[in-house]
Scaffold this motif. Structure first.
Motif, PDB file in Angstrom:
ATOM      1  N   LYS A 160     -13.430   3.858 -11.291  1.00 13.23           N
ATOM      2  CA  LYS A 160     -13.181   3.806  -9.850  1.00 13.23           C
ATOM      3  C   LYS A 160     -11.708   3.526  -9.560  1.00 13.23           C
ATOM      4  CE  LYS A 160     -17.880   2.194  -8.731  1.00 13.23           C
ATOM      5  NZ  LYS A 160     -18.692   1.092  -8.146  1.00 13.23           N
ATOM      6  N   TRP A 161     -11.126   2.622 -10.338  1.00 16.33           N
ATOM      7  CA  TRP A 161      -9.715   2.323 -10.134  1.00 16.33           C
ATOM      8  C   TRP A 161      -8.853   3.562 -10.383  1.00 16.33           C
ATOM      9  CZ3 TRP A 161      -6.417  -0.843  -7.996  1.00 16.33           C
ATOM     10  CH2 TRP A 161      -5.085  -0.809  -8.395  1.00 16.33           C
ATOM     11  N   SER A 162      -9.164   4.297 -11.439  1.00 15.51           N
ATOM     12  CA  SER A 162      -8.404   5.514 -11.730  1.00 15.51           C
ATOM     13  C   SER A 162      -8.494   6.502 -10.580  1.00 15.51           C
ATOM     14  CB  SER A 162      -8.919   6.160 -13.021  1.00 15.51           C
ATOM     15  OG  SER A 162      -8.209   7.345 -13.298  1.00 15.51           O
ATOM     16  N   ARG A 163      -9.660   6.609  -9.978  1.00 15.06           N
ATOM     17  CA  ARG A 163      -9.820   7.530  -8.847  1.00 15.06           C
ATOM     18  C   ARG A 163      -9.005   7.080  -7.637  1.00 15.06           C
ATOM     19  NH1 ARG A 163     -11.008  12.536 -10.088  1.00 15.06           N
ATOM     20  NH2 ARG A 163     -13.145  12.905 -10.766  1.00 15.06           N
ATOM     21  N   VAL A 164      -8.947   5.758  -7.418  1.00  9.54           N
ATOM     22  CA  VAL A 164      -8.127   5.244  -6.311  1.00  9.54           C
ATOM     23  C   VAL A 164      -6.658   5.587  -6.546  1.00  9.54           C
ATOM     24  CG1 VAL A 164      -7.292   3.145  -5.188  1.00  9.54           C
ATOM     25  CG2 VAL A 164      -9.729   3.391  -5.711  1.00  9.54           C
ATOM     26  N   VAL A 165      -6.191   5.334  -7.774  1.00  7.64           N
ATOM     27  CA  VAL A 165      -4.793   5.646  -8.098  1.00  7.64           C
ATOM     28  C   VAL A 165      -4.538   7.145  -7.970  1.00  7.64           C
ATOM     29  CG1 VAL A 165      -3.065   5.633  -9.941  1.00  7.64           C
ATOM     30  CG2 VAL A 165      -4.533   3.633  -9.587  1.00  7.64           C
ATOM     31  N   GLN A 166      -5.475   7.960  -8.444  1.00 12.09           N
ATOM     32  CA  GLN A 166      -5.295   9.408  -8.364  1.00 12.09           C
ATOM     33  C   GLN A 166      -5.309   9.904  -6.920  1.00 12.09           C
ATOM     34  OE1 GLN A 166      -8.430  10.056 -11.572  1.00 12.09           O
ATOM     35  NE2 GLN A 166      -7.059  11.772 -12.006  1.00 12.09           N
ATOM     36  N   HIS A 167      -5.952   9.162  -6.060  1.00 11.07           N
ATOM     37  CA  HIS A 167      -5.988   9.545  -4.653  1.00 11.07           C
ATOM     38  C   HIS A 167      -4.659   9.210  -3.960  1.00 11.07           C
ATOM     39  CE1 HIS A 167      -7.837  10.882  -1.053  1.00 11.07           C
ATOM     40  NE2 HIS A 167      -7.907   9.687  -0.464  1.00 11.07           N
ATOM     41  N   HIS A 168      -3.915   8.214  -4.493  1.00 13.52           N
ATOM     42  CA  HIS A 168      -2.617   7.814  -3.934  1.00 13.52           C
ATOM     43  C   HIS A 168      -1.581   7.749  -5.060  1.00 13.52           C
ATOM     44  CE1 HIS A 168      -4.844   6.678  -0.304  1.00 13.52           C
ATOM     45  NE2 HIS A 168      -5.664   5.989  -1.081  1.00 13.52           N
ATOM     46  N   PRO A 169      -1.313   8.866  -5.715  1.00 17.92           N
ATOM     47  CA  PRO A 169      -0.464   8.821  -6.909  1.00 17.92           C
ATOM     48  C   PRO A 169       0.980   8.419  -6.611  1.00 17.92           C
ATOM     49  CG  PRO A 169      -0.922  11.091  -6.288  1.00 17.92           C
ATOM     50  CD  PRO A 169      -1.797  10.235  -5.431  1.00 17.92           C
ATOM     51  N   TRP A 170       1.552   8.906  -5.509  1.00 15.20           N
ATOM     52  CA  TRP A 170       2.949   8.573  -5.215  1.00 15.20           C
ATOM     53  C   TRP A 170       3.114   7.086  -4.901  1.00 15.20           C
ATOM     54  CZ3 TRP A 170       6.654  11.431  -6.785  1.00 15.20           C
ATOM     55  CH2 TRP A 170       6.526  12.821  -6.848  1.00 15.20           C
ATOM     56  N   LEU A 171       2.157   6.528  -4.174  1.00 17.63           N
ATOM     57  CA  LEU A 171       2.211   5.106  -3.853  1.00 17.63           C
ATOM     58  C   LEU A 171       2.112   4.263  -5.125  1.00 17.63           C
ATOM     59  CD1 LEU A 171       2.225   2.784  -1.814  1.00 17.63           C
ATOM     60  CD2 LEU A 171      -0.275   3.013  -1.642  1.00 17.63           C
ATOM     61  N   ALA A 172       1.163   4.631  -5.998  1.00 15.60           N
ATOM     62  CA  ALA A 172       0.985   3.881  -7.244  1.00 15.60           C
ATOM     63  C   ALA A 172       2.216   4.000  -8.133  1.00 15.60           C
ATOM     64  CB  ALA A 172      -0.250   4.386  -7.986  1.00 15.60           C
ATOM     65  N   LEU A 173       2.754   5.201  -8.242  1.00 14.56           N
ATOM     66  CA  LEU A 173       3.931   5.422  -9.071  1.00 14.56           C
ATOM     67  C   LEU A 173       5.126   4.640  -8.528  1.00 14.56           C
ATOM     68  CD1 LEU A 173       5.321   6.907 -11.412  1.00 14.56           C
ATOM     69  CD2 LEU A 173       5.770   8.801  -9.826  1.00 14.56           C
ATOM     70  N   GLY A 174       5.340   4.710  -7.236  1.00 13.72           N
ATOM     71  CA  GLY A 174       6.467   4.007  -6.633  1.00 13.72           C
ATOM     72  C   GLY A 174       6.349   2.502  -6.778  1.00 13.72           C
ATOM     73  N   ALA A 175       5.144   1.969  -6.516  1.00 18.77           N
ATOM     74  CA  ALA A 175       4.947   0.522  -6.621  1.00 18.77           C
ATOM     75  C   ALA A 175       5.170   0.035  -8.045  1.00 18.77           C
ATOM     76  CB  ALA A 175       3.540   0.147  -6.153  1.00 18.77           C
ATOM     77  N   GLY A 176       4.633   0.769  -9.016  1.00 20.89           N
ATOM     78  CA  GLY A 176       4.805   0.371 -10.412  1.00 20.89           C
ATOM     79  C   GLY A 176       6.259   0.398 -10.847  1.00 20.89           C
ATOM     80  N   LEU A 177       6.979   1.450 -10.462  1.00 23.05           N
ATOM     81  CA  LEU A 177       8.384   1.562 -10.852  1.00 23.05           C
ATOM     82  C   LEU A 177       9.246   0.504 -10.169  1.00 23.05           C
ATOM     83  CD1 LEU A 177       8.902   5.445 -10.916  1.00 23.05           C
ATOM     84  CD2 LEU A 177       8.668   3.881 -12.860  1.00 23.05           C
ATOM     85  N   VAL A 178       8.935   0.177  -8.915  1.00 25.32           N
ATOM     86  CA  VAL A 178       9.706  -0.852  -8.207  1.00 25.32           C
ATOM     87  C   VAL A 178       9.545  -2.204  -8.892  1.00 25.32           C
ATOM     88  CG1 VAL A 178       9.821  -2.203  -6.077  1.00 25.32           C
ATOM     89  CG2 VAL A 178       9.782   0.288  -5.966  1.00 25.32           C
ATOM     90  N   VAL A 179       8.302  -2.567  -9.213  1.00 29.46           N
ATOM     91  CA  VAL A 179       8.060  -3.855  -9.869  1.00 29.46           C
ATOM     92  C   VAL A 179       8.767  -3.911 -11.220  1.00 29.46           C
ATOM     93  CG1 VAL A 179       6.311  -5.366 -10.868  1.00 29.46           C
ATOM     94  CG2 VAL A 179       5.881  -4.241  -8.684  1.00 29.46           C
ATOM     95  N   LEU A 180       8.620  -2.851 -12.011  1.00 26.93           N
ATOM     96  CA  LEU A 180       9.263  -2.831 -13.323  1.00 26.93           C
ATOM     97  C   LEU A 180      10.782  -2.825 -13.191  1.00 26.93           C
ATOM     98  CD1 LEU A 180       6.964  -0.307 -15.249  1.00 26.93           C
ATOM     99  CD2 LEU A 180       7.106  -2.771 -15.581  1.00 26.93           C
ATOM    100  N   GLY A 181      11.287  -2.114 -12.191  1.00 25.78           N
ATOM    101  CA  GLY A 181      12.727  -2.079 -11.980  1.00 25.78           C
ATOM    102  C   GLY A 181      13.298  -3.434 -11.613  1.00 25.78           C
ATOM    103  N   VAL A 182      12.592  -4.156 -10.745  1.00 26.20           N
ATOM    104  CA  VAL A 182      13.050  -5.495 -10.350  1.00 26.20           C
ATOM    105  C   VAL A 182      13.049  -6.425 -11.559  1.00 26.20           C
ATOM    106  CG1 VAL A 182      12.454  -7.526  -8.988  1.00 26.20           C
ATOM    107  CG2 VAL A 182      12.362  -5.257  -7.943  1.00 26.20           C
ATOM    108  N   LEU A 183      11.982  -6.360 -12.363  1.00 23.11           N
ATOM    109  CA  LEU A 183      11.910  -7.221 -13.544  1.00 23.11           C
ATOM    110  C   LEU A 183      12.972  -6.850 -14.574  1.00 23.11           C
ATOM    111  CD1 LEU A 183       8.035  -7.417 -14.072  1.00 23.11           C
ATOM    112  CD2 LEU A 183       9.533  -9.189 -13.144  1.00 23.11           C
TER     113      LEU A 183
END
Length: 795
Positions: free
Chosen positions: A395-418
């Motif tokens: 189910k989580w994978s389907r949620v991410v696949q439904h909003h791929p740009w949001l998930a990608l952006g959020a993940g990269l922002v967090v990793l970039g800040v760290l």
């Protein structure tokens, strides 16, 4: 071949088990008989420090780079020359001199210079140690000295030097094993499903460490290589065996018999394990590129342990499955209770809480009582299996696949800040001022800094080669030039090797700053680049600035220059291997980039805590440079572990894609099938590494934080956000490979029969002539039409 090997071991399980028992006992006895030749010597790369130490050893025997030591620092309110104090300390120095491998230079020796501070209240004796002593033996010398210390009113005596500090091997592996028992039982509900991975990992590590002991006779292997090898071996061993056992259980649930379930598990998960192991070995052997014997030995030792553990996973584990068969699905109360007691004992051993060791006899009593008490023999009800589409990971994978740009952006922002703090990374060796405040090592460091200045804890040595004895007359002018530098506090008089016909001379230089300070690095560079060359020009002198602090600076520079090469080669080789396995250009590229980003984020956290001092009071550390070998070793370890998880996930996704041709569903199915295994394995590793924070040594805490954060980020942000998001955005293009490249690239199949049965150069759902490129969808087909797909509910 892997599947056939697994089947053979399953059928011939007694012979396989006997072979591994013979290897464990036999190689262990051989290693114990011939002994090991681990090295504790710190190797200095080619540099001015190395040249200086060579000249020092040649002209002043016993003073070269192989000399290790510490100090006995004392402070007396009545003065260090007080008769009672001098008598007690002189007796102490005489007694210490009788310890094997120890030579003491007393401040009361008439030839001693500058070992009593100007106030007369603080002094030190230099303790020189034989180069034949290893880390444990030097720590034992420190303990012997501590037992001899006198007790006089007004007198404080401390033992300085890391070599003499108390040494206790880390026990965090035991904490990790205890946590592994609990996590695996909670995750899989089976004692055997828990015990098999741990048992196979312990077998592999045991044999691997014995093999490394034999290899120490052939090449330089550091004495701490076995600790690193055990840590990595347990990590990957549990991962590999767990992945295979999980696939075996899935095959049983699908109705396969025990032999066929083992064969199928080895034909899919076994292939992935072999490839993942090869990737880890490549990552660790990349340390050979650093060009230092002890670093190369470290990589060889760890890689050997991983290779043996991987071999155990694909040979010993199928044999054990042959013994276990259906019992891997059966759990009785006696097993659960005994496992809980065992975990309690492991926690007690790891935390040095002796009362918890009662868990061992309680576990034995529970197992024996199970033969008498019927309730203990009762089976736990089997867990209800959910279809993949009903699991949280799906189910989580389907949620991410439904909003791929949001998930990608959020993940990269967090990793970039760290990762941002890594831009200010400063590598160097932390000095003894970072030891715990209540340790004698730290107290001795503080006393020396108080009496002689902060730079006294990291003096330089300028060793001068004379063209002829008459050139010695120019040495005092060299000392004056060095003393005039703003970063220098004191320069000793020149000391010749032979007062009548000198060939060399030495000067001791005390800087104004502490060994770990950037000002000290600047002073070394300024003296070498400007001051010393100008002072010796036309004098017949050749001067080398050396010493432990200068050698540490040179070592840091050497590692810094070669670290990008090491990382680049490992990334390139991993990219090619992944491309050969997954027949894709984009999947390997994404895997490599994501791993680099997550490791950079872990580096950033390390810089923020250990270099900047954020949350330093919580972690019990002080701001200091990051040890130069830490980024190299962290990269090798974390990249290897993260590639394990990457291969486990992507091999299952690729297997589903080859079977169905559905690029979207295969991502969710692959994540659902592997999430439990990856999450359990990552949780165990996070606890193992996090337990390093319980140790006193700063560098061990640094590794613990860095490795734990890296695994946490990889198992969460990377696997749960970035991977499904990017694979959704690229769709079937994930598996695209130019046809010309597909023809010349060797093939490594880790997905098993589904992939092997696909048409050559073409995966299900792909158009001929373009490897992995999607065929045109049929109009109105709800499973492939893009418009219909966008309108379908994903969860």
């Amino acid at each position: 071949m892997i599947a056939r090997l697994g089947r053979w071991c399953f059928v011939h399980r007694r012979a396989t088990l006997a072979t591994w028992l013979l290897a464990l006992v036999g190689i262990g006895l051989v290693t114990a008989g011939v002994g090991s030749r681990y090295s504790s010597q710190f190797e200095i790369p080619a540099s001015e420090s190395a040249s200086g130490f060579e000249l020092l050893e040649e002209e002043f025997p016993g003073q070269g780079a192989g000399r290790q030591g510490g100090s006995i620092v004392f402070q007396a309110e009545q003065g260090v020359t007080d008769p009672e104090v001098q008598a007690a300390m002189s007796t102490l120095f005489d007694e210490v001199n009788t310890i094997f491998g120890v030579d003491v230079v007393s401040p009361y020796d008439p030839a001693a210079i500058g070992q009593i501070d100007p106030t007369g209240s603080i002094a030190y004796a230099q303790v020189n140690l034989s180069g034949d002593l290893d880390q444990v033996e030097m720590a034992e010398v420190g303990s012997e000295i501590a037992d001899l210390l006198p007790s006089i009113d007004g007198l404080t005596v401390e033992i300085g030097g890391q070599a003499l500090a108390e040494f206790e091997p880390p026990k965090s592996e035991l904490i990790g094993l205890g946590f592994a028992v609990i996590v695996l039982i909670l995750a899989f509900g089976s004692v055997l499903a828990m015990g098999l991975p741990i048992g196979v990992a312990l077998f592999g590590v045991g044999v691997g460490i014995s093999v490394v002991g034999l290899l120490s006779h052939l090449t330089t292997v550091p004495d701490f290589a076995t600790t690193l090898g055990a840590m990595i071996g347990l990590a990957v061993g549990i991962d590999y065996a767990l992945f295979i056992v999980t696939r075996y259980r899935e095959n049983l649930h699908e109705g396969q018999d025990f032999e066929q379930a083992t064969f199928s598990a080895m034909d899919t998960a076994g292939r992935a394990v072999v490839f993942a192991g090869i990737t880890v070995v490549v990552s660790l052997l990349g340390m050979l590129l650093m060009g230092l014997a002890f670093v190369s030995g470290l990589g060889i030792g760890a890689a050997t342990t991983v290779a043996v553990t991987m071999l155990a996973s694909v040979t010993l584990l199928p044999a054990l499955l042959g013994f276990a068969q259906h019992r891997v699905e059966v759990t009785r109360w006696r097993g659960i209770i005994a496992a809980g007691f065992l975990a309690l004992a492991l926690f007690g051993a790891g935390l040095s809480v002796d009362p918890l060791l009662v868990g061992v006899p309680l576990a034995v009593v529970t197992l024996l009582a199970g033969f008498v008490l019927k309730p203990l023999r009762r089976e736990l009800p089997p867990r209800r299996r959910k279809p993949a589409s009903a699991t949280l990971p799906y189910k989580w994978s389907r949620v991410v696949q439904h909003h791929p740009w949001l998930a990608l952006g959020a993940g990269l922002v967090v990793l970039g800040v760290l990762a941002a703090p890594v831009l200010s990374l400063r590598m160097g060796f932390a000095d003894e001022g970072n030891a715990a405040p209540d340790t004698t090592t730290r107290k001795a460091y503080d006393l020396l800094a108080e009496g002689f200045g902060p730079g006294f804890n990291g003096p330089f040595v300028v060793v001068v080669d004379l063209a002829d004895p008459s050139a010695f007359a120019a040495v005092p002018a060299l000392g004056e030039a060095i003393a005039a530098d703003p970063g220098v506090r004191f320069v000793s008089p020149a000391f010749p090797d032979d007062p009548t016909a000198p060939d060399a001379a030495i000067l001791q230089v005390i800087p104004t700053s502490a060994p770990q300070d950037q000002e000290t690095v600047d002073t070394v560079n300024r003296l070498r680049d400007t001051v010393i060359p100008a002072a010796v020009a036309g004098t017949g002198l050749t001067a080398y600035l050396t010493g432990s602090t200068a050698a540490s600076i040179d070592f840091t520079s050497y590692i810094s220059d070669r670290l990008p090469v090491f990382i680049g080669v490992v990334l390139l080789l991993s990219f090619v291997l992944l491309m050969m396995v997954f027949r894709s250009l984009l999947v390997p590229l994404k895997a490599v980039l994501m791993n680099v980003i997550s490791i950079a984020a872990a580096y950033g956290v390390v810089v923020a805590i250990f270099q900047w001092g954020w949350l330093s009071s919580l972690f019990g550390v002080q701001p200091a440079p990051v040890e130069p070998f830490a980024p190299m070793m962290m990269f090798a370890i974390v990249f290897g572990l993260s590639m394990d998880y990457e291969v486990f996930l992507l091999s299952r996704v690729k297997e589903e894609f080859d079977r169905t041709g559905d690029a979207r569903a295969s991502v969710a199915d692959g994540l659902a099938a592997t999430a439990q295994v990856i999450t359990a394995a990552a949780a165990i590793m996070i606890v193992v590494f996090g337990a390093f924070l319980l140790e006193d040594e700063r560098v061990i805490k640094l590794f613990g934080v860095g490795l734990a954060v890296a695994v946490l980020l990889d198992a969460t942000l990377v696997r749960l956000l970035l991977v499904p998001a990017t694979m959704e955005l690229l769709g079937a293009r994930n598996w695209w490979l130019p046809r010309w490249l597909d023809r010349i690239l060797p093939s490594l199949n880790v997905e098993g029969p589904a992939h092997a049965n696909a048409a050559p150069g073409t995966a299900p759902g792909t158009a001929p002539g373009t490897v992995g490129w999607p065929a045109a969808p049929a109009a109105g087909d709800p499973d492939t039409d893009p418009d219909d797909l966008r309108e379908r509910e994903l969860v």
